[in-house]
Design a protein around this motif. Sequence first.
Motif, PDB file in Angstrom:
ATOM      1  N   ARG A   1      77.380  32.654  27.502  1.00 21.25           N
ATOM      2  CA  ARG A   1      77.217  31.686  28.575  1.00 21.25           C
ATOM      3  C   ARG A   1      78.008  32.098  29.817  1.00 21.25           C
TER       4      ARG A   1
ATOM      5  N   VAL B   1      79.317  30.448  33.571  1.00 21.60           N
ATOM      6  CA  VAL B   1      79.499  29.320  34.480  1.00 21.60           C
ATOM      7  C   VAL B   1      79.783  29.886  35.861  1.00 21.60           C
TER       8      VAL B   1
ATOM      9  N   VAL C   1      75.319  26.555  35.138  1.00 26.60           N
ATOM     10  CA  VAL C   1      75.491  27.090  33.791  1.00 26.60           C
ATOM     11  C   VAL C   1      74.284  27.971  33.531  1.00 26.60           C
TER      12      VAL C   1
ATOM     13  N   LEU D   1      77.961  23.924  27.301  1.00 23.98           N
ATOM     14  CA  LEU D   1      78.230  25.283  26.839  1.00 23.98           C
ATOM     15  C   LEU D   1      78.071  25.415  25.324  1.00 23.98           C
TER      16      LEU D   1
END
Length: 98
Positions: free
Chosen positions: A22, A24, A77, A96
């Motif tokens: 992930r 951000v 995200v 997340l």
Amino acid sequence: MDDMFGRAKKKDGGAGREPGARLVTLIGKPGCHLCDDARGVIAAVCAETGASWEEKDITRDEELHRAYWEQIPVVLVDGEQHTFWRVDAGRLRRALDA
């Protein structure tokens, strides 16, 4: 890596991360107190979850400026808008973990 204010910043993850990890993204500008608040929340949540994070300066990117000027700070995200103005740690953590 330096943040948008020229300060050295530690970014969790990086070269050893799993594919599909992930990411951000904080979109903000220098001198923005809400951006400072968002940065703290993002750094803490990413440290907990193992997600990577980056910052983009809206004053250096015309496209970001057009898209997000009235919403900064904006949090993405994995490239999709998650929130703006205030970042809720619990909500970001859930996004997340999904």
